[in-house]
Design a protein around this motif. Sequence first.
Motif, PDB file in Angstrom:
ATOM      1  N   SER A  50       0.147  -1.403  -0.174  1.00  0.00           N
ATOM      2  CA  SER A  50      -0.343   0.548   0.334  1.00  0.00           C
ATOM      3  C   SER A  50       0.818   1.029   0.114  1.00  0.00           C
ATOM      4  CB  SER A  50      -1.432   0.109   1.352  1.00  0.00           C
ATOM      5  OG  SER A  50      -1.699  -0.892   1.689  1.00  0.00           O
ATOM      6  N   ILE A  51       0.567   2.262  -0.865  1.00  0.00           N
ATOM      7  CA  ILE A  51       0.847   3.043  -0.559  1.00  0.00           C
ATOM      8  C   ILE A  51       1.250   4.368   0.710  1.00  0.00           C
ATOM      9  CG2 ILE A  51       0.713   5.917  -1.526  1.00  0.00           C
ATOM     10  CD1 ILE A  51      -0.050   4.695  -3.842  1.00  0.00           C
ATOM     11  N   THR A  52       1.901   4.484   1.193  1.00  0.00           N
ATOM     12  CA  THR A  52       2.446   5.060   2.930  1.00  0.00           C
ATOM     13  C   THR A  52       2.995   6.801   2.953  1.00  0.00           C
ATOM     14  OG1 THR A  52       4.687   3.960   3.313  1.00  0.00           O
ATOM     15  CG2 THR A  52       2.309   2.839   4.166  1.00  0.00           C
ATOM     16  N   PRO A  53       2.817   8.034   3.305  1.00  0.00           N
ATOM     17  CA  PRO A  53       3.165   8.698   3.555  1.00  0.00           C
ATOM     18  C   PRO A  53       4.816   8.637   3.060  1.00  0.00           C
ATOM     19  CG  PRO A  53       1.649   8.522   5.138  1.00  0.00           C
ATOM     20  CD  PRO A  53       1.954   6.550   5.036  1.00  0.00           C
ATOM     21  N   PHE A  54       5.307   9.170   2.300  1.00  0.00           N
ATOM     22  CA  PHE A  54       6.839   9.709   2.520  1.00  0.00           C
ATOM     23  C   PHE A  54       6.859  11.237   1.996  1.00  0.00           C
ATOM     24  CE2 PHE A  54       6.781   9.157  -1.662  1.00  0.00           C
ATOM     25  CZ  PHE A  54       7.648   8.931  -2.308  1.00  0.00           C
ATOM     26  N   SER A  55       7.883  11.281   2.237  1.00  0.00           N
ATOM     27  CA  SER A  55       8.105  13.221   2.250  1.00  0.00           C
ATOM     28  C   SER A  55       9.537  13.545   1.433  1.00  0.00           C
ATOM     29  CB  SER A  55       8.535  14.120   3.456  1.00  0.00           C
ATOM     30  OG  SER A  55       7.867  13.908   4.478  1.00  0.00           O
ATOM     31  N   LEU A  56       9.833  14.251   0.763  1.00  0.00           N
ATOM     32  CA  LEU A  56      10.730  14.319  -0.173  1.00  0.00           C
ATOM     33  C   LEU A  56      11.478  15.582  -0.121  1.00  0.00           C
ATOM     34  CD1 LEU A  56      12.882  12.770  -2.617  1.00  0.00           C
ATOM     35  CD2 LEU A  56      10.258  13.938  -4.522  1.00  0.00           C
ATOM     36  N   SER A  57      12.718  16.334  -0.217  1.00  0.00           N
ATOM     37  CA  SER A  57      13.328  17.482   0.064  1.00  0.00           C
ATOM     38  C   SER A  57      13.516  18.057  -1.360  1.00  0.00           C
ATOM     39  CB  SER A  57      14.374  17.841   1.164  1.00  0.00           C
ATOM     40  OG  SER A  57      15.463  17.002   0.286  1.00  0.00           O
ATOM     41  N   GLU A  58      13.471  19.413  -1.618  1.00  0.00           N
ATOM     42  CA  GLU A  58      13.703  19.584  -2.613  1.00  0.00           C
ATOM     43  C   GLU A  58      15.410  19.162  -2.982  1.00  0.00           C
ATOM     44  OE1 GLU A  58      13.984  24.018  -5.231  1.00  0.00           O
ATOM     45  OE2 GLU A  58      13.123  24.124  -3.360  1.00  0.00           O
ATOM     46  N   LEU A  59      15.835  18.854  -4.859  1.00  0.00           N
ATOM     47  CA  LEU A  59      16.398  18.689  -5.398  1.00  0.00           C
ATOM     48  C   LEU A  59      17.004  19.949  -5.301  1.00  0.00           C
ATOM     49  CD1 LEU A  59      18.759  16.652  -5.784  1.00  0.00           C
ATOM     50  CD2 LEU A  59      17.587  17.097  -8.515  1.00  0.00           C
ATOM     51  N   THR A  60      18.447  20.408  -4.652  1.00  0.00           N
ATOM     52  CA  THR A  60      19.405  21.438  -4.690  1.00  0.00           C
ATOM     53  C   THR A  60      20.303  20.828  -4.879  1.00  0.00           C
ATOM     54  OG1 THR A  60      19.991  21.680  -2.056  1.00  0.00           O
ATOM     55  CG2 THR A  60      17.840  22.949  -2.814  1.00  0.00           C
ATOM     56  N   GLU A  61      21.779  22.726  -5.847  1.00  0.00           N
ATOM     57  CA  GLU A  61      23.204  22.316  -5.235  1.00  0.00           C
ATOM     58  C   GLU A  61      23.650  22.556  -4.743  1.00  0.00           C
ATOM     59  OE1 GLU A  61      25.268  23.935  -8.826  1.00  0.00           O
ATOM     60  OE2 GLU A  61      24.374  22.186  -9.895  1.00  0.00           O
TER      61      GLU A  61
END
Length: 196
Positions: A50-61
Amino acid sequence: MPGSGTLSLDPGTYRMVTLSVPAGLGGLPDAGTTAGITPELALSFDAKASITPFSLSELTEETLSAASVYTATLLPATSLLSLRVSGLPDEHSAKFTLLGMYASVGLDGTYAGSLDYPVSASGETVCFPTPGAATLSYSVDGGEPRSLPIGRALEASNRLTLELAWGEERQEIVIRQTTVTDWIPGNGGGEAGSAE
């Protein structure tokens, strides 16, 4: 790098992204491996998970010196769909499917693919966002599926609540009310995945 801690890097410029990794999330290489990691790397959930919550930061240089500290702000990459059906007689049962939601998200935050995903008929389901106005498919007592356009997109970090009602006369389910609110995983609704 699983967990929290420090990472030693030579001074230089790096592309950095941080994410939580709940059970069932696929697409990432084994820990310590960087081969094949690109900004477009697709993260999706295993077919049986099942899809569960996950988080992602903005890809930065980031340009790092010997004493640099990298700080990431993680934002939800998933959303929550909440259905409440009123007036459906006890002798009837309904099954719902969210049509055409995204199937994956890249490390760069770009969503891709298409997936029809079953959702709870009376509760909350963690989902990926939809590319446009969401549509539900439903069937009552295993009958012919019917389409129910929602008129609103399901967006990351949002809870879309649908108040549905059974119309006895036409033998169909209709939308009575649609509400969109902010949603932070672990702050009511859905189950948070463990961060790694």
